[in-house]
Design a protein around this motif. Sequence first.
Motif, PDB file in Angstrom:
ATOM      1  N   ALA A   1       0.811  -1.219   0.000  1.00 29.68           N
ATOM      2  CA  ALA A   1       0.000   0.000   0.000  1.00 29.68           C
ATOM      3  C   ALA A   1       0.845   1.270   0.000  1.00 29.68           C
ATOM      4  O   ALA A   1       0.311   2.359  -0.223  1.00 29.68           O
ATOM      5  CB  ALA A   1      -0.940  -0.011   1.205  1.00 29.68           C
ATOM      6  N   ASP A   2       2.145   1.124   0.253  1.00 30.94           N
ATOM      7  CA  ASP A   2       3.029   2.292   0.231  1.00 30.94           C
ATOM      8  C   ASP A   2       3.730   2.449  -1.115  1.00 30.94           C
ATOM      9  O   ASP A   2       4.685   3.211  -1.246  1.00 30.94           O
ATOM     10  CB  ASP A   2       4.072   2.199   1.344  1.00 30.94           C
ATOM     11  N   HIS A   3       3.235   1.746  -2.137  1.00 33.82           N
ATOM     12  CA  HIS A   3       3.893   1.786  -3.448  1.00 33.82           C
ATOM     13  C   HIS A   3       2.895   2.110  -4.551  1.00 33.82           C
ATOM     14  O   HIS A   3       1.730   1.697  -4.500  1.00 33.82           O
ATOM     15  CB  HIS A   3       4.561   0.447  -3.754  1.00 33.82           C
ATOM     16  N   SER A   4       3.369   2.852  -5.548  1.00 34.60           N
ATOM     17  CA  SER A   4       2.551   3.175  -6.712  1.00 34.60           C
ATOM     18  C   SER A   4       3.300   2.795  -7.976  1.00 34.60           C
ATOM     19  O   SER A   4       4.499   3.068  -8.105  1.00 34.60           O
ATOM     20  CB  SER A   4       2.208   4.670  -6.735  1.00 34.60           C
ATOM     21  N   VAL A   5       2.581   2.167  -8.906  1.00 36.21           N
ATOM     22  CA  VAL A   5       3.135   1.799 -10.208  1.00 36.21           C
ATOM     23  C   VAL A   5       2.574   2.768 -11.247  1.00 36.21           C
ATOM     24  O   VAL A   5       1.364   2.963 -11.345  1.00 36.21           O
ATOM     25  CB  VAL A   5       2.781   0.348 -10.580  1.00 36.21           C
ATOM     26  N   VAL A   6       3.469   3.362 -12.017  1.00 36.59           N
ATOM     27  CA  VAL A   6       3.077   4.297 -13.063  1.00 36.59           C
ATOM     28  C   VAL A   6       3.094   3.582 -14.412  1.00 36.59           C
ATOM     29  O   VAL A   6       4.003   2.806 -14.693  1.00 36.59           O
ATOM     30  CB  VAL A   6       4.023   5.518 -13.094  1.00 36.59           C
ATOM     31  N   HIS A   7       2.111   3.854 -15.231  1.00 37.93           N
ATOM     32  CA  HIS A   7       1.910   3.268 -16.565  1.00 37.93           C
ATOM     33  C   HIS A   7       1.362   1.847 -16.422  1.00 37.93           C
ATOM     34  O   HIS A   7       0.161   1.686 -16.300  1.00 37.93           O
ATOM     35  CB  HIS A   7       3.184   3.299 -17.405  1.00 37.93           C
ATOM     36  N   GLY A   8       2.194   0.848 -16.505  1.00 37.15           N
ATOM     37  CA  GLY A   8       1.726  -0.534 -16.317  1.00 37.15           C
ATOM     38  C   GLY A   8       0.923  -1.078 -17.484  1.00 37.15           C
ATOM     39  O   GLY A   8       0.219  -2.095 -17.338  1.00 37.15           O
ATOM     40  N   ASN A   9       1.037  -0.481 -18.672  1.00 36.79           N
ATOM     41  CA  ASN A   9       0.222  -0.904 -19.815  1.00 36.79           C
ATOM     42  C   ASN A   9       0.444  -2.356 -20.205  1.00 36.79           C
ATOM     43  O   ASN A   9      -0.467  -3.009 -20.720  1.00 36.79           O
ATOM     44  CB  ASN A   9       0.517  -0.016 -21.029  1.00 36.79           C
ATOM     45  N   TYR A  10       1.659  -2.866 -19.981  1.00 36.60           N
ATOM     46  CA  TYR A  10       1.982  -4.223 -20.431  1.00 36.60           C
ATOM     47  C   TYR A  10       1.952  -5.252 -19.295  1.00 36.60           C
ATOM     48  O   TYR A  10       2.356  -6.402 -19.505  1.00 36.60           O
ATOM     49  CB  TYR A  10       3.360  -4.234 -21.105  1.00 36.60           C
ATOM     50  N   LEU A  11       1.487  -4.859 -18.125  1.00 34.49           N
ATOM     51  CA  LEU A  11       1.352  -5.836 -17.048  1.00 34.49           C
ATOM     52  C   LEU A  11       0.296  -6.866 -17.430  1.00 34.49           C
ATOM     53  O   LEU A  11      -0.780  -6.521 -17.938  1.00 34.49           O
ATOM     54  CB  LEU A  11       0.939  -5.147 -15.749  1.00 34.49           C
ATOM     55  N   SER A  12       0.589  -8.128 -17.176  1.00 33.66           N
ATOM     56  CA  SER A  12      -0.425  -9.163 -17.428  1.00 33.66           C
ATOM     57  C   SER A  12      -1.571  -8.995 -16.437  1.00 33.66           C
ATOM     58  O   SER A  12      -1.433  -8.333 -15.398  1.00 33.66           O
ATOM     59  CB  SER A  12       0.191 -10.553 -17.260  1.00 33.66           C
ATOM     60  N   ASP A  13      -2.702  -9.597 -16.749  1.00 32.27           N
ATOM     61  CA  ASP A  13      -3.840  -9.522 -15.835  1.00 32.27           C
ATOM     62  C   ASP A  13      -3.479 -10.091 -14.471  1.00 32.27           C
ATOM     63  O   ASP A  13      -3.881  -9.555 -13.426  1.00 32.27           O
ATOM     64  CB  ASP A  13      -5.037 -10.290 -16.412  1.00 32.27           C
ATOM     65  N   ASP A  14      -2.709 -11.183 -14.480  1.00 28.32           N
ATOM     66  CA  ASP A  14      -2.344 -11.811 -13.209  1.00 28.32           C
ATOM     67  C   ASP A  14      -1.414 -10.906 -12.402  1.00 28.32           C
ATOM     68  O   ASP A  14      -1.619 -10.728 -11.188  1.00 28.32           O
ATOM     69  CB  ASP A  14      -1.670 -13.155 -13.465  1.00 28.32           C
ATOM     70  N   GLU A  15      -0.398 -10.342 -13.049  1.00 28.83           N
ATOM     71  CA  GLU A  15       0.547  -9.490 -12.320  1.00 28.83           C
ATOM     72  C   GLU A  15      -0.152  -8.241 -11.793  1.00 28.83           C
ATOM     73  O   GLU A  15       0.071  -7.821 -10.649  1.00 28.83           O
ATOM     74  CB  GLU A  15       1.714  -9.100 -13.219  1.00 28.83           C
ATOM     75  N   LEU A  16      -1.027  -7.671 -12.609  1.00 31.35           N
ATOM     76  CA  LEU A  16      -1.789  -6.507 -12.168  1.00 31.35           C
ATOM     77  C   LEU A  16      -2.643  -6.840 -10.954  1.00 31.35           C
ATOM     78  O   LEU A  16      -2.664  -6.096  -9.963  1.00 31.35           O
ATOM     79  CB  LEU A  16      -2.669  -6.001 -13.313  1.00 31.35           C
ATOM     80  N   LYS A  17      -3.330  -7.954 -10.997  1.00 32.98           N
ATOM     81  CA  LYS A  17      -4.185  -8.333  -9.867  1.00 32.98           C
ATOM     82  C   LYS A  17      -3.369  -8.625  -8.621  1.00 32.98           C
ATOM     83  O   LYS A  17      -3.766  -8.249  -7.502  1.00 32.98           O
ATOM     84  CB  LYS A  17      -5.036  -9.554 -10.221  1.00 32.98           C
ATOM     85  N   ARG A  18      -2.231  -9.275  -8.794  1.00 28.46           N
ATOM     86  CA  ARG A  18      -1.379  -9.553  -7.629  1.00 28.46           C
ATOM     87  C   ARG A  18      -0.917  -8.249  -6.978  1.00 28.46           C
ATOM     88  O   ARG A  18      -0.906  -8.127  -5.744  1.00 28.46           O
ATOM     89  CB  ARG A  18      -0.162 -10.385  -8.061  1.00 28.46           C
ATOM     90  N   LEU A  19      -0.534  -7.278  -7.788  1.00 27.14           N
ATOM     91  CA  LEU A  19      -0.139  -5.966  -7.255  1.00 27.14           C
ATOM     92  C   LEU A  19      -1.320  -5.283  -6.576  1.00 27.14           C
ATOM     93  O   LEU A  19      -1.195  -4.741  -5.470  1.00 27.14           O
ATOM     94  CB  LEU A  19       0.405  -5.088  -8.382  1.00 27.14           C
ATOM     95  N   PHE A  20      -2.461  -5.321  -7.220  1.00 29.06           N
ATOM     96  CA  PHE A  20      -3.662  -4.696  -6.659  1.00 29.06           C
ATOM     97  C   PHE A  20      -4.030  -5.336  -5.323  1.00 29.06           C
ATOM     98  O   PHE A  20      -4.388  -4.643  -4.356  1.00 29.06           O
ATOM     99  CB  PHE A  20      -4.817  -4.832  -7.659  1.00 29.06           C
ATOM    100  N   ASP A  21      -3.940  -6.650  -5.249  1.00 29.98           N
ATOM    101  CA  ASP A  21      -4.351  -7.371  -4.039  1.00 29.98           C
ATOM    102  C   ASP A  21      -3.474  -7.051  -2.837  1.00 29.98           C
ATOM    103  O   ASP A  21      -3.924  -7.169  -1.689  1.00 29.98           O
ATOM    104  CB  ASP A  21      -4.344  -8.880  -4.293  1.00 29.98           C
ATOM    105  N   VAL A  22      -2.222  -6.642  -3.057  1.00 31.17           N
ATOM    106  CA  VAL A  22      -1.372  -6.279  -1.915  1.00 31.17           C
ATOM    107  C   VAL A  22      -1.434  -4.774  -1.632  1.00 31.17           C
ATOM    108  O   VAL A  22      -0.689  -4.274  -0.781  1.00 31.17           O
ATOM    109  CB  VAL A  22       0.096  -6.727  -2.120  1.00 31.17           C
ATOM    110  N   GLY A  23      -2.324  -4.060  -2.321  1.00 29.84           N
ATOM    111  CA  GLY A  23      -2.563  -2.661  -1.986  1.00 29.84           C
ATOM    112  C   GLY A  23      -1.844  -1.636  -2.830  1.00 29.84           C
ATOM    113  O   GLY A  23      -1.963  -0.427  -2.586  1.00 29.84           O
ATOM    114  N   VAL A  24      -1.063  -2.088  -3.832  1.00 31.02           N
ATOM    115  CA  VAL A  24      -0.361  -1.147  -4.707  1.00 31.02           C
ATOM    116  C   VAL A  24      -1.383  -0.285  -5.450  1.00 31.02           C
ATOM    117  O   VAL A  24      -2.440  -0.766  -5.870  1.00 31.02           O
ATOM    118  CB  VAL A  24       0.536  -1.909  -5.701  1.00 31.02           C
ATOM    119  N   THR A  25      -1.083   1.007  -5.616  1.00 33.95           N
ATOM    120  CA  THR A  25      -1.932   1.896  -6.393  1.00 33.95           C
ATOM    121  C   THR A  25      -1.303   2.118  -7.771  1.00 33.95           C
ATOM    122  O   THR A  25      -0.126   1.829  -7.985  1.00 33.95           O
ATOM    123  CB  THR A  25      -2.132   3.248  -5.688  1.00 33.95           C
ATOM    124  N   PHE A  26      -2.112   2.674  -8.680  1.00 32.44           N
ATOM    125  CA  PHE A  26      -1.676   2.789 -10.069  1.00 32.44           C
ATOM    126  C   PHE A  26      -1.963   4.180 -10.608  1.00 32.44           C
ATOM    127  O   PHE A  26      -2.973   4.803 -10.268  1.00 32.44           O
ATOM    128  CB  PHE A  26      -2.391   1.748 -10.938  1.00 32.44           C
TER     129      PHE A  26
END
Length: 457
Positions: free
Chosen positions: A248-273
């Motif tokens: 939750a203390d991290h933000s990912v900028v852009h992320g256009n090429y993240l796979s659905d799984d990687e995006l969801k894993r990041l989202f589930d641990v609280g990362v913002t975009f």
Amino acid sequence: MATKLIKCGWIVSMDPAIGDLKDAEILIEGDRIVAIGKNLGGAADEVIDAPAMIAMPGLVNAHMHTWQTGLRAIGCEWAHGEYFKYLHGGMATQYGPEDNYLGNLIGALNQIDGGCTTLNDYCHNITSTEQAERSIDALQDASIRAVFTMGAGKLPPDREKIEPFEKRINPRERVTHIRKRLADDGALVTMALGVAGPHWAEMEPTRINLRLAREMGLRSSTHATKRPELAVDPRGYYPLIEEGLVGADHSVVHGNYLSDDELKRLFDVGVTFCATVQTELRGYAGDPLVGRVKALGGTCSLGVDVEPRVSGEMFREMQIALLYALSVCQRENARDKKPAFSVVPIRSREALAWATIGGAEALGLADRIGTLSPGKKADIVLLDGSDLNLFPVHDPVLSIVEQANQGNVHTVLIDGVVRKKDGKLVFPDAVRRQRMAELAISVDRIMDEAGYLPFGR
């Protein structure tokens, strides 16, 4: 404490408990909103009579490289890779402390002028402590609410061979020094750490930088811009997720090429975009993340990113983000041979949330900004609903998102202090003009030293 009473034609609070109000008032005490409603009564030290105005939360530019301000529009027609060739590999290496100061000052003032009250200044050309100091000086002189996200800069080619960016670690001494200066996390200007991340750096330096941010009590942010097979570490964020180094203390900028799984894993641990849609439409084949984050139940944030390539106006960023997200919905709907939408799949209010609430969440400031709510900071923008391009106002949300622009920003308050009044910045005009002249000289020198020749030179 001094009080202000704003009498508005419309209030778009973005707070579900308050909603949208017509012919209502906002009462401010010191730096905070204390009440929103009708006929609040009582005597205020200052009354802002704005019956034709739309009051809204200040916009949040969640990602911009403000030091690049003086290079506006030079790269709009750059081909693939030329941003990194000309800017990071050339011009960026010629910047000194005063160059950063001038870019940050004029860039921050422009953000205020355009209704942006909070700026994440992702300052990733820092090669000395003095350069970082002067970058912060500019943000403070502009009086914008800002997060100074300090990153490691590109070095001249001869040094880059010895100290490659892929292995770069933010110098502990510099981070500690700046952290001491920006020790108050409740101040107008606060600090975060820019980290190259696995798309741009080897995993071990990324780990060290993220641990350093945690140790210093700082939020962190990374750029995710490459297809997995082109990333410096093709494993991407998976090791960092598994090791608990992003959350939750991290933000990912852009992320256009993240796979659905990687995006969801990041989202589930609280990362913002953060999506920077104007920039991404110029250079990336993958769709901006706003729709994909929405599908996960989250709210993306928006940022301008690079003014050498796109407009610095957050109203334009918001409008383009919404239009493109709607286009994606239509395209996917047609692809899947589904019936035409009976309800608009993304409403304008959601786009406004990207530019306000989403930005506040991405910067860790949701308890202070993002909505007009009692107890939150008085970061307020008034748009002139009598302007020719807005009049008559029927639905203030649609007017804000679909039709407003920087020229409609009549009044801006940050921390309860008026920073733009009657359509003009409060910042001393003579100083602004002098700094603009100095900025022009600064970037002419930088382009000359880098051997870059824009139009007319």
